[in-house]
Design a protein around this motif. Sequence first.
Motif, PDB file in Angstrom:
ATOM      1  N   VAL A 192       0.828  -1.205   0.000  1.00 22.12           N
ATOM      2  CA  VAL A 192       0.000   0.000   0.000  1.00 22.12           C
ATOM      3  C   VAL A 192       0.865   1.259   0.000  1.00 22.12           C
ATOM      4  N   PRO A 193       1.909   1.346   0.856  1.00 25.29           N
ATOM      5  CA  PRO A 193       2.760   2.539   0.832  1.00 25.29           C
ATOM      6  C   PRO A 193       3.396   2.780  -0.535  1.00 25.29           C
ATOM      7  N   THR A 194       3.826   1.703  -1.198  1.00 20.71           N
ATOM      8  CA  THR A 194       4.432   1.845  -2.532  1.00 20.71           C
ATOM      9  C   THR A 194       3.431   2.421  -3.518  1.00 20.71           C
ATOM     10  N   THR A 195       2.185   1.979  -3.421  1.00 22.75           N
ATOM     11  CA  THR A 195       1.131   2.473  -4.306  1.00 22.75           C
ATOM     12  C   THR A 195       0.901   3.969  -4.098  1.00 22.75           C
ATOM     13  N   ILE A 196       0.781   4.373  -2.848  1.00 21.12           N
ATOM     14  CA  ILE A 196       0.497   5.782  -2.540  1.00 21.12           C
ATOM     15  C   ILE A 196       1.687   6.677  -2.886  1.00 21.12           C
ATOM     16  N   VAL A 197       2.895   6.234  -2.542  1.00 20.83           N
ATOM     17  CA  VAL A 197       4.094   7.015  -2.868  1.00 20.83           C
ATOM     18  C   VAL A 197       4.247   7.147  -4.377  1.00 20.83           C
TER      19      VAL A 197
END
Length: 236
Positions: A180-185
Motif C-alpha cells: 500500500v505505501p508503494t502504491t500511494i508514494v
Amino acid sequence: MLKLIKLELERNHVRTYVTPSIIIALSMLGILYLFAYLPQLEPDDKDMQLFIGYNNLIPLFAVLNMAAFCVLSAVMYSKFIIDDYSGKRPLLLFSYPVSRKKIFLSKLSVVSIFTILSLIISDVLIFTIFGVTERFIPLVNEPFTVAFMLLALKTTIVMAFISASIGIIAVAIGFNKKSVPTTIVSAVLLGSLMCNILVNATLNIGTLYLIALIVIIVGILSSINLMQKVHSMEVE
C-alpha cells in the motif's frame, strides 16, 4: 457486471471516500481564491504574472486538483485491489462463481468512475461558487464568462481521466510487492511529475490532449497487465 459493481460498492463502503472528496474540494476552493488574490499582494512581481487571468488560473488549478485526486485514487485502489489480493483474502474472491477478470474489472470500474465523477463534480461546484462570488467581490481583472466556464469544464474532464489513469499506474507498481505505501508514494511521485509537465502544456490544448492520451494508454496497458496477473495468481 453491474451486480459485481454493486457488490463492490457495498463491500468497500465507497461512501467513506465521499468525505475526503469534499475535504479536497473545500481545500481547492480556498486555493483558487488564494491564486486569484496573489497578484494583488505583489502587483509588480513578475512571478505573479502566472496567476493573472483565467487562462492561467484555470489550468493551474486543474493540474493541482488532479494531483490531489491522484492520491485519493491510489488510496482507493490500495483498499480495493492491493488489500483484496494479498495474503489469504483472494480465497474469498476466487471462490465466487464468476470470472476473475470480471471481478477485477468491477473493482477497477468502481474506483475509476468514482475518481472521474468526484473530480468533475467538485470542479464544477468550485468554479460555479467562484464565478458567483466574482460578480460581487471580484479578485480577477476580467469577468468570469461562459467561455471560461467551458474552458474549466474541458480542462477538468481531461484532468479527471489523467487522474484515474495515474491511480491505475500507481497500483500496478504497488501490486508487484502487494504494498500500500508503494502504491500511494508512486501516485504522489507520478502526480508531482505530471504537474510539472502539464503546467507547461496546459496553454497548448493540442499538447494537453496528447499527454492525456499517452497517460490513458499507459493506464489501459497497466490494467491489462494487472488483469493477467490476477487471472494467473495463486493463493499464498
